[in-house]
Design a protein around this motif. Structure first.
Motif, PDB file in Angstrom:
ATOM      1  N   GLN A 231       1.297  32.314 -51.702  1.00 56.91           N
ATOM      2  CA  GLN A 231       2.285  33.285 -51.247  1.00 56.91           C
ATOM      3  C   GLN A 231       2.221  34.595 -52.005  1.00 56.91           C
ATOM      4  N   GLN A 232       1.961  34.532 -53.322  1.00 50.06           N
ATOM      5  CA  GLN A 232       2.150  35.731 -54.114  1.00 50.06           C
ATOM      6  C   GLN A 232       0.872  36.333 -54.678  1.00 50.06           C
ATOM      7  N   CYS A 233      -0.214  35.600 -54.665  1.00 48.72           N
ATOM      8  CA  CYS A 233      -1.414  36.100 -55.331  1.00 48.72           C
ATOM      9  C   CYS A 233      -2.594  36.245 -54.370  1.00 48.72           C
ATOM     10  N   ALA A 234      -2.625  35.397 -53.333  1.00 46.07           N
ATOM     11  CA  ALA A 234      -3.822  35.291 -52.501  1.00 46.07           C
ATOM     12  C   ALA A 234      -4.107  36.560 -51.707  1.00 46.07           C
ATOM     13  N   ALA A 235      -3.099  37.422 -51.535  1.00 49.79           N
ATOM     14  CA  ALA A 235      -3.369  38.680 -50.843  1.00 49.79           C
ATOM     15  C   ALA A 235      -4.379  39.509 -51.635  1.00 49.79           C
ATOM     16  N   CYS A 236      -4.418  39.322 -52.929  1.00 51.54           N
ATOM     17  CA  CYS A 236      -5.291  40.150 -53.772  1.00 51.54           C
ATOM     18  C   CYS A 236      -6.395  39.363 -54.472  1.00 51.54           C
ATOM     19  N   HIS A 237      -6.264  38.045 -54.568  1.00 48.75           N
ATOM     20  CA  HIS A 237      -7.234  37.252 -55.346  1.00 48.75           C
ATOM     21  C   HIS A 237      -7.761  36.066 -54.551  1.00 48.75           C
ATOM     22  N   THR A 238      -9.073  35.839 -54.588  1.00 48.63           N
ATOM     23  CA  THR A 238      -9.601  34.545 -54.176  1.00 48.63           C
ATOM     24  C   THR A 238      -9.657  33.651 -55.400  1.00 48.63           C
ATOM     25  N   GLY A 256      -9.619  30.202 -69.935  1.00 52.04           N
ATOM     26  CA  GLY A 256     -10.742  30.060 -70.848  1.00 52.04           C
ATOM     27  C   GLY A 256     -11.829  31.102 -70.628  1.00 52.04           C
ATOM     28  N   ARG A 257     -11.743  31.814 -69.477  1.00 52.22           N
ATOM     29  CA  ARG A 257     -12.729  32.861 -69.218  1.00 52.22           C
ATOM     30  C   ARG A 257     -12.360  34.088 -70.049  1.00 52.22           C
ATOM     31  N   LYS A 258     -13.346  34.896 -70.404  1.00 55.86           N
ATOM     32  CA  LYS A 258     -13.045  36.120 -71.145  1.00 55.86           C
ATOM     33  C   LYS A 258     -12.188  37.024 -70.260  1.00 55.86           C
ATOM     34  N   ALA A 259     -11.112  37.541 -70.852  1.00 49.19           N
ATOM     35  CA  ALA A 259     -10.161  38.341 -70.079  1.00 49.19           C
ATOM     36  C   ALA A 259     -10.822  39.599 -69.541  1.00 49.19           C
ATOM     37  N   PHE A 260     -10.491  39.921 -68.316  1.00 53.16           N
ATOM     38  CA  PHE A 260     -10.882  41.172 -67.685  1.00 53.16           C
ATOM     39  C   PHE A 260     -12.396  41.418 -67.799  1.00 53.16           C
ATOM     40  N   SER A 261     -13.175  40.399 -67.519  1.00 56.75           N
ATOM     41  CA  SER A 261     -14.619  40.525 -67.684  1.00 56.75           C
ATOM     42  C   SER A 261     -15.398  39.928 -66.522  1.00 56.75           C
ATOM     43  N   ASP A 266     -14.509  46.091 -60.922  1.00 59.30           N
ATOM     44  CA  ASP A 266     -14.232  47.361 -61.586  1.00 59.30           C
ATOM     45  C   ASP A 266     -12.779  47.399 -62.076  1.00 59.30           C
ATOM     46  N   TYR A 267     -12.570  47.001 -63.323  1.00 55.83           N
ATOM     47  CA  TYR A 267     -11.208  46.932 -63.873  1.00 55.83           C
ATOM     48  C   TYR A 267     -10.689  48.325 -64.211  1.00 55.83           C
ATOM     49  N   SER A 268      -9.374  48.448 -64.265  1.00 63.18           N
ATOM     50  CA  SER A 268      -8.767  49.691 -64.733  1.00 63.18           C
ATOM     51  C   SER A 268      -9.065  49.853 -66.222  1.00 63.18           C
ATOM     52  N   SER A 269      -9.034  51.086 -66.693  1.00 63.17           N
ATOM     53  CA  SER A 269      -9.286  51.268 -68.129  1.00 63.17           C
ATOM     54  C   SER A 269      -8.144  50.656 -68.943  1.00 63.17           C
ATOM     55  N   PRO A 278     -10.797  35.141 -74.702  1.00 66.00           N
ATOM     56  CA  PRO A 278     -10.640  34.201 -73.586  1.00 66.00           C
ATOM     57  C   PRO A 278      -9.158  34.012 -73.234  1.00 66.00           C
ATOM     58  N   TRP A 279      -8.881  33.855 -71.948  1.00 68.05           N
ATOM     59  CA  TRP A 279      -7.505  33.621 -71.498  1.00 68.05           C
ATOM     60  C   TRP A 279      -7.032  32.252 -71.966  1.00 68.05           C
ATOM     61  N   THR A 280      -5.890  32.206 -72.629  1.00 72.84           N
ATOM     62  CA  THR A 280      -5.246  30.939 -72.983  1.00 72.84           C
ATOM     63  C   THR A 280      -4.005  30.786 -72.112  1.00 72.84           C
ATOM     64  N   ALA A 286       1.981  35.417 -70.691  1.00 71.06           N
ATOM     65  CA  ALA A 286       2.516  36.754 -70.995  1.00 71.06           C
ATOM     66  C   ALA A 286       2.083  37.768 -69.933  1.00 71.06           C
ATOM     67  N   TRP A 287       0.847  37.690 -69.515  1.00 68.69           N
ATOM     68  CA  TRP A 287       0.322  38.606 -68.493  1.00 68.69           C
ATOM     69  C   TRP A 287       1.060  38.423 -67.166  1.00 68.69           C
ATOM     70  N   LEU A 288       1.207  37.151 -66.761  1.00 71.54           N
ATOM     71  CA  LEU A 288       1.810  36.900 -65.449  1.00 71.54           C
ATOM     72  C   LEU A 288       3.310  37.168 -65.454  1.00 71.54           C
ATOM     73  N   GLY A 297      -0.217  50.431 -67.308  1.00 67.33           N
ATOM     74  CA  GLY A 297      -1.197  51.175 -66.526  1.00 67.33           C
ATOM     75  C   GLY A 297      -2.115  50.286 -65.706  1.00 67.33           C
ATOM     76  N   THR A 298      -1.951  48.958 -65.822  1.00 64.38           N
ATOM     77  CA  THR A 298      -2.813  48.072 -65.037  1.00 64.38           C
ATOM     78  C   THR A 298      -2.665  48.344 -63.547  1.00 64.38           C
ATOM     79  N   ARG A 299      -3.724  48.056 -62.805  1.00 61.58           N
ATOM     80  CA  ARG A 299      -3.654  48.241 -61.355  1.00 61.58           C
ATOM     81  C   ARG A 299      -3.090  47.017 -60.649  1.00 61.58           C
ATOM     82  N   MET A 300      -2.808  45.954 -61.377  1.00 65.66           N
ATOM     83  CA  MET A 300      -2.235  44.778 -60.705  1.00 65.66           C
ATOM     84  C   MET A 300      -0.793  45.102 -60.341  1.00 65.66           C
ATOM     85  N   GLY A 301      -0.595  45.503 -59.089  1.00 68.54           N
ATOM     86  CA  GLY A 301       0.735  45.891 -58.629  1.00 68.54           C
ATOM     87  C   GLY A 301       1.573  44.668 -58.320  1.00 68.54           C
TER      88      GLY A 301
HETATM   89  C1  HEC Z   1      -1.249  43.580 -55.292  1.00 72.91           C
HETATM   90  C2  HEC Z   1      -2.440  42.878 -55.698  1.00 72.91           C
HETATM   91  C3  HEC Z   1      -2.290  41.760 -56.729  1.00 72.91           C
HETATM   92  C4  HEC Z   1      -1.414  40.691 -56.701  1.00 72.91           C
HETATM   93  C5  HEC Z   1      -0.317  40.397 -55.680  1.00 72.91           C
HETATM   94  C6  HEC Z   1      -1.770  39.880 -57.836  1.00 72.91           C
HETATM   95  N1  HEC Z   1      -2.808  40.437 -58.523  1.00 72.91           N
HETATM   96 FE1  HEC Z   1      -3.705  39.680 -60.191  1.00 72.91          FE
HETATM   97  N2  HEC Z   1      -4.856  41.347 -60.366  1.00 72.91           N
HETATM   98  C7  HEC Z   1      -4.862  42.397 -59.466  1.00 72.91           C
HETATM   99  C8  HEC Z   1      -5.702  43.453 -59.972  1.00 72.91           C
HETATM  100  C9  HEC Z   1      -5.971  44.788 -59.287  1.00 72.91           C
HETATM  101  C10 HEC Z   1      -6.222  42.994 -61.207  1.00 72.91           C
HETATM  102  C11 HEC Z   1      -7.132  43.773 -62.173  1.00 72.91           C
HETATM  103  C12 HEC Z   1      -6.200  44.529 -63.112  1.00 72.91           C
HETATM  104  C13 HEC Z   1      -6.721  45.849 -63.595  1.00 72.91           C
HETATM  105  O1  HEC Z   1      -7.911  46.178 -63.433  1.00 72.91           O
HETATM  106  O2  HEC Z   1      -5.871  46.616 -64.139  1.00 72.91           O
HETATM  107  C14 HEC Z   1      -5.667  41.656 -61.418  1.00 72.91           C
HETATM  108  C15 HEC Z   1      -5.969  40.839 -62.518  1.00 72.91           C
HETATM  109  C16 HEC Z   1      -5.532  39.532 -62.667  1.00 72.91           C
HETATM  110  C17 HEC Z   1      -5.939  38.627 -63.706  1.00 72.91           C
HETATM  111  C18 HEC Z   1      -6.937  38.914 -64.813  1.00 72.91           C
HETATM  112  C19 HEC Z   1      -8.321  38.580 -64.245  1.00 72.91           C
HETATM  113  C20 HEC Z   1      -9.452  38.642 -65.243  1.00 72.91           C
HETATM  114  O3  HEC Z   1     -10.596  38.772 -64.778  1.00 72.91           O
HETATM  115  O4  HEC Z   1      -9.210  38.557 -66.457  1.00 72.91           O
HETATM  116  C21 HEC Z   1      -5.282  37.449 -63.484  1.00 72.91           C
HETATM  117  C22 HEC Z   1      -5.383  36.177 -64.324  1.00 72.91           C
HETATM  118  C23 HEC Z   1      -4.465  37.625 -62.310  1.00 72.91           C
HETATM  119  N3  HEC Z   1      -4.639  38.895 -61.835  1.00 72.91           N
HETATM  120  C24 HEC Z   1      -3.675  36.631 -61.766  1.00 72.91           C
HETATM  121  C25 HEC Z   1      -2.769  36.825 -60.714  1.00 72.91           C
HETATM  122  C26 HEC Z   1      -1.841  35.835 -60.242  1.00 72.91           C
HETATM  123  C27 HEC Z   1      -1.759  34.397 -60.760  1.00 72.91           C
HETATM  124  C28 HEC Z   1      -1.093  36.423 -59.264  1.00 72.91           C
HETATM  125  C29 HEC Z   1       0.087  35.842 -58.493  1.00 72.91           C
HETATM  126  C30 HEC Z   1       1.124  35.241 -59.290  1.00 72.91           C
HETATM  127  C31 HEC Z   1      -1.599  37.773 -59.093  1.00 72.91           C
HETATM  128  N4  HEC Z   1      -2.612  37.981 -59.997  1.00 72.91           N
HETATM  129  C32 HEC Z   1      -1.116  38.690 -58.156  1.00 72.91           C
HETATM  130  C33 HEC Z   1      -4.155  42.466 -58.274  1.00 72.91           C
HETATM  131  C34 HEC Z   1      -3.139  41.587 -57.885  1.00 72.91           C
END
Ligand code: HEC
Ligand code: HEC
Length: 329
Positions: A231-238, A256-261, A266-269, A278-280, A286-288, A297-301
Motif C-alpha cells: 500500500q505505501q511503498c510499492a508505488a516507488c519500490h520493487t 544488511g545491504r550498504k545504505a544508499f548504494s 541515482d541517489y540524491s546528494s 550496512p542497513w540494520t 530510524a529512516w522509515l 533533503g532526501t528525495r523519498m517523498g
Molecule cells: C514517493 C516515492 C517513495 C515512497 C512512497 C517510498 N519510497 Fe523509499 N525511497 C524513495 C526514493 C526516491 C529513495 C532514494 C532516496 C534518495 O535518493 O534521497 C528511497 C530510498 C529508500 C531506502 C534506502 C534504499 C537504499 O538503497 O539504501 C529504503 C530502505 C526505502 N526507501 C524503503 C521504503 C519503504 C519501506 C517504504 C514504504 C514504507 C518507502 N520506501 C516508500 C522513494 C519512495
C-alpha cells in the motif's frame, strides 16, 4: 537522458504510482488508524478563526499544535523547499498553473476551501467546500488531511512537525498578489493561551526519541508488513530479486545491504552523504520513521511510518526478501 527528462519521467512515474496507489493508500490510512492507538475523536471540530480577526478559537481537543505563534517568524524558503519536495508531484503553485493530481495552489490561503475552478474534488472535500482556508484550517488539513476530511483524495500522510507546517503555510501565503495578513500579536497571544494548559490528553509532541523497536520483532507480522509495503511503498519500490529501480531503488536484500548504494540508481546528494554503512534494523527503523529527518533533503517523498509495531512488521517483511536474511533482534 537529460536531467529534465528524468525529472519529468519521475513526475510521470509518481503520477502513475499515485493513480494506482491512491485507492489503496486511502485504505492504508484507514489501516493506520487502526494500528495507531485511537486517541482522537473521529472528526475534529473545525476551529473557526476568521483570518483577519480571529474570534476566540474553538480549541480542538486533540488537534495539532497551533501554527499561529510560529507564522511571523516562519522560514518561507524552507517552506518552499518542502513544498517542492513533497507537494509538487501533485500541485502546481504558480499563478494560473494547471491542476494536476491536486488543484493549483496559487492564492489558496484565505480562499474558499475546495473550490478551485476546473478541479474535480472528491465528494468528501466537496462536503466542506465553502469554508475558508484560514491558518487554523490549513494547519489541521496539512497535519492530517484524512482526519480533517475523512475520505479525501489527497493521499498524503500529513506534516507532523509544527514548525514545518508553519513554514509551508507561510510560503503558501506568499503565493498571492495580495497575501492575507499575518496573525496579529493579539491573535498570537490568544493561540498561545489556548495552548498552555494543555491537558495530558494533548499528546505533547514528545521529542522524537528514536524508540528502539528491538522488542517488537517477536510479535511482528510478515503478512502485515507485506500489506503495508504494497500500500505505501510499492508505488516507488520493487522488492523482487533483480526488480527494476522505480522512483526509488529496488529493495531486495536491503537489510544488511550498504545504505544508499544500489548499483545504477541515482541517489540524491542528501543520502549519498550517508551511504556506506550496512542497513540494520535500527537504522532502517530510524529512516522509515522519518526519512526527511534522517537525511534532510532526501528525495523519498514519504512522511514516515510512525507506528513502531508497523515499522517492525515492514522491516521483518523486507528482511524476508533476501538471499540471506539478517538475524533480527
Ligand atoms: C514517493 C516515492 C517513495 C515512497 C512512497 C517510498 N519510497 Fe523509499 N525511497 C524513495 C526514493 C526516491 C529513495 C532514494 C532516496 C534518495 O535518493 O534521497 C528511497 C530510498 C529508500 C531506502 C534506502 C534504499 C537504499 O538503497 O539504501 C529504503 C530502505 C526505502 N526507501 C524503503 C521504503 C519503504 C519501506 C517504504 C514504504 C514504507 C518507502 N520506501 C516508500 C522513494 C519512495
Ligand atoms: C499524492 C498527491 C498529493 C500530494 C503529495 C499533496 N496533495 Fe494536496 N491535494 C491533493 C488532492 C487530490 C487534493 C484534492 C482533495 C480532494 O478532492 O479530496 C488536494 C488538495 C489540497 C489543498 C486544498 C486546495 C483547495 O483548492 O482547497 C491544499 C491546500 C493542499 N492540497 C496542499 C498540499 C500541500 C501543502 C502538500 C504538501 C505538503 C500537498 N497538498 C501534497 C493531492 C496531493
Amino acid at each position: 537522458m537529460s536531467q529534465s527528462d528524468k525529472d519529468s519521467l519521475l513526475v510521470n512515474k509518481i503520477a502513475a504510482g499515485v493513480l494506482t496507489a491512491g485507492l489503496v493508500l486511502w485504505g492504508a490510512n484507514r489501516l493506520a488508524d487502526i494500528f495507531v492507538s485511537s486517541e482522537a475523536p473521529k472528526e475534529p471540530a473545525i476551529a473557526l478563526a476568521a483570518l483577519p480577526n480571529a474570534a476566540p478559537m474553538a480549541v480542538v481537543a486533540s488537534g495539532p499544535e497551533s501554527i499561529i505563534p510560529l507564522l511571523v517568524g516562519a522560514d518561507v524558503a524552507k517552506g518552499q523547499a518542502f513544498v517542492a519536495q513533497q507537494c509538487a508531484a501533485c500541485h502546481t503553485v504558480n499563478s494560473g498553473g494547471a491542476n494536476g493530481v491536486g488543484p493549483n495552489l496559487y492564492g489558496v490561503v484565505g480562499a474558499k476551501m475546495f473550490s478551485a475552478p476546473g478541479f474535480s474534488f472528491s465528494s468528501a472535500a466537496k462536503a466542506k467546500a465553502g469554508g475558508t482556508w484560514t491558518y487554523d484550517n490549513l494547519n489541521q488539513w496539512l497535519a492530517a488531511p484524512d482526519k480533517f476530511v475523512p475520505g479525501t483524495a489527497m493521499s498524503y500522510a500529513g506534516i507532523h512537525n509544527t514548525q514545518t507546517r508553519a513554514d509551508v503555510v507561510a510560503y503558501l501565503r506568499t503565493l498571492s498578489a495580495s497575501p492575507v495578513p499575518l496573525p496579529t500579536p493579539a491573535q498570537v497571544k490568544a493561540a498561545q493561551q489556548a495552548a498552555t494548559p494543555a491537558p495530558a490528553a494533548s499528546a505533547a509532541p514528545a521529542a522524537p526519541a528514536k524508540p528502539s523497536i528491538d522488542t517488537l520483532f517477536a510479535t511482528a507480522s510478515e503478512a502485515k508488513g507485506q500489506a503495508v509495503f504494497a500500500q505505501q511503498c510499492a508505488a516507488c519500490h520493487t522488492i523482487t530479486k533483480g526488480g527494476a529501480d522505480g522512483v526509488g531503488p529496488n529493495l531486495y536484500g536491503i537489510v544488511g545491504r550498504k545504505a544508499f548504494s544500489a548499483p545504477g540508481y541515482d541517489y540524491s546528494s542528501a543520502v549519498k552523504a550517508k551511504a556506506g554503512q550496512p542497513w540494520t534494523a535500527d537504522s532502517l527503523s530510524a529512516w522509515l520513521q522519518d526519512p526527511a529527518a534522517y537525511a534532510p533533503g532526501t528525495r523519498m517523498g514519504y512522511a514516515g511510518l510512525h507506528n513502531d509495531q508497523t515499522r517492525a512488521d515492514v522491516i521483518l517483511y523486507l528482511n524476508k526478501n533476501s538471499d540471506s536474511p539478517a538475524k533480527l533482534p
